[in-house]
Design a protein around this motif. Structure first.
Motif, PDB file in Angstrom:
ATOM      1  N   ARG A 159      -3.193   5.497   2.245  1.00  0.00           N
ATOM      2  CA  ARG A 159      -4.016   5.809   1.081  1.00  0.00           C
ATOM      3  C   ARG A 159      -5.394   6.332   1.417  1.00  0.00           C
ATOM      4  N   SER A 160      -5.720   6.538   2.659  1.00  0.00           N
ATOM      5  CA  SER A 160      -7.078   6.944   3.004  1.00  0.00           C
ATOM      6  C   SER A 160      -7.282   8.452   2.911  1.00  0.00           C
ATOM      7  N   ILE A 176       0.941   6.524  -7.077  1.00  0.00           N
ATOM      8  CA  ILE A 176      -0.173   7.408  -7.415  1.00  0.00           C
ATOM      9  C   ILE A 176       0.237   8.869  -7.253  1.00  0.00           C
ATOM     10  N   ARG A 177       0.978   9.180  -6.203  1.00  0.00           N
ATOM     11  CA  ARG A 177       1.443  10.563  -6.017  1.00  0.00           C
ATOM     12  C   ARG A 177       2.394  10.979  -7.132  1.00  0.00           C
ATOM     13  N   TYR A 196      -3.748   0.677   3.810  1.00  0.00           N
ATOM     14  CA  TYR A 196      -4.675   1.637   3.219  1.00  0.00           C
ATOM     15  C   TYR A 196      -4.978   2.754   4.208  1.00  0.00           C
ATOM     16  N   GLU A 250       1.961   1.737  -3.581  1.00  0.00           N
ATOM     17  CA  GLU A 250       0.842   2.246  -4.373  1.00  0.00           C
ATOM     18  C   GLU A 250       0.619   3.730  -4.111  1.00  0.00           C
ATOM     19  N   ASN A 251       0.749   4.145  -2.857  1.00  0.00           N
ATOM     20  CA  ASN A 251       0.624   5.562  -2.513  1.00  0.00           C
ATOM     21  C   ASN A 251       1.666   6.384  -3.240  1.00  0.00           C
ATOM     22  N   GLN A 255       0.827  -1.211   0.000  1.00  0.00           N
ATOM     23  CA  GLN A 255       0.000   0.000   0.000  1.00  0.00           C
ATOM     24  C   GLN A 255       0.860   1.260   0.000  1.00  0.00           C
ATOM     25  N   GLU A 315      -6.306  10.259  -2.409  1.00  0.00           N
ATOM     26  CA  GLU A 315      -5.711  10.285  -3.738  1.00  0.00           C
ATOM     27  C   GLU A 315      -6.160   9.132  -4.603  1.00  0.00           C
ATOM     28  N   ASP A 316      -6.646   8.045  -4.025  1.00  0.00           N
ATOM     29  CA  ASP A 316      -7.101   6.934  -4.858  1.00  0.00           C
ATOM     30  C   ASP A 316      -8.409   7.265  -5.571  1.00  0.00           C
TER      31      ASP A 316
END
Length: 143
Positions: free
Chosen positions: A127-128, A49-50, A123, A45-46, A42, A131-132
């Protein structure tokens, strides 16, 4: 013989023939490893995405319009290094996602729970913050 239904046992083989657990200590250590790798997934993934948001040139957390109709890096003036870094993060994240999927396919209940809890903790930690919802990404753990 490989299990085809969920089972609850301290004896499990994960990913490699050499990664077998026969004791409670080995089993709990393996579950902890699965939990940590899930959290790390996670985090990756963060960061991916950033990086994608930064490369798009839009301020975070701006909405990206019609993500399927335009290429993320087309015309944005992004440097080759940013694209390569994004590709490396995607590849690493995908590899870890597939390893997690294969670990779940051991059908051991404890491994399944450790991975799901690790993904949820990761998450929550990374990731909360929204941005997702900005970038159209697959919800699949291996994408």
């Amino acid at each position: 013989m490989m299990h085809m239904t969920f089972y609850w046992s301290k004896k499990v083989t994960l990913l490699f023939d050499s990664w077998k657990t026969d004791s409670w200590t080995g089993y709990i250590t393996s579950l902890l490893a699965c939990l940590i790798v899930s959290i790390f997934y996670q985090l990756l993934e963060n960061r991916r995405i950033r990086l994608k948001l930064l490369a798009s040139g839009k301020p975070f957390p701006a909405q990206i319009e019609a993500p399927l109709l335009r290429r993320t890096f087309a015309g944005s003036g992004a440097k080759l290094g940013v694209r390569v870094a994004g590709a490396v993060l995607f590849g690493l994240s995908s590899a870890i996602g597939y390893f997690l999927m294969l670990a779940v396919m051991s059908f051991n209940g404890g491994v399944f729970i450790a991975i799901v809890v690790g993904l949820a903790i990761g998450y929550l930690l990374f990731r909360s913050d929204g941005e997702d919802s900005v970038v159209a990404d697959s919800s699949c753990a291996c994408a």
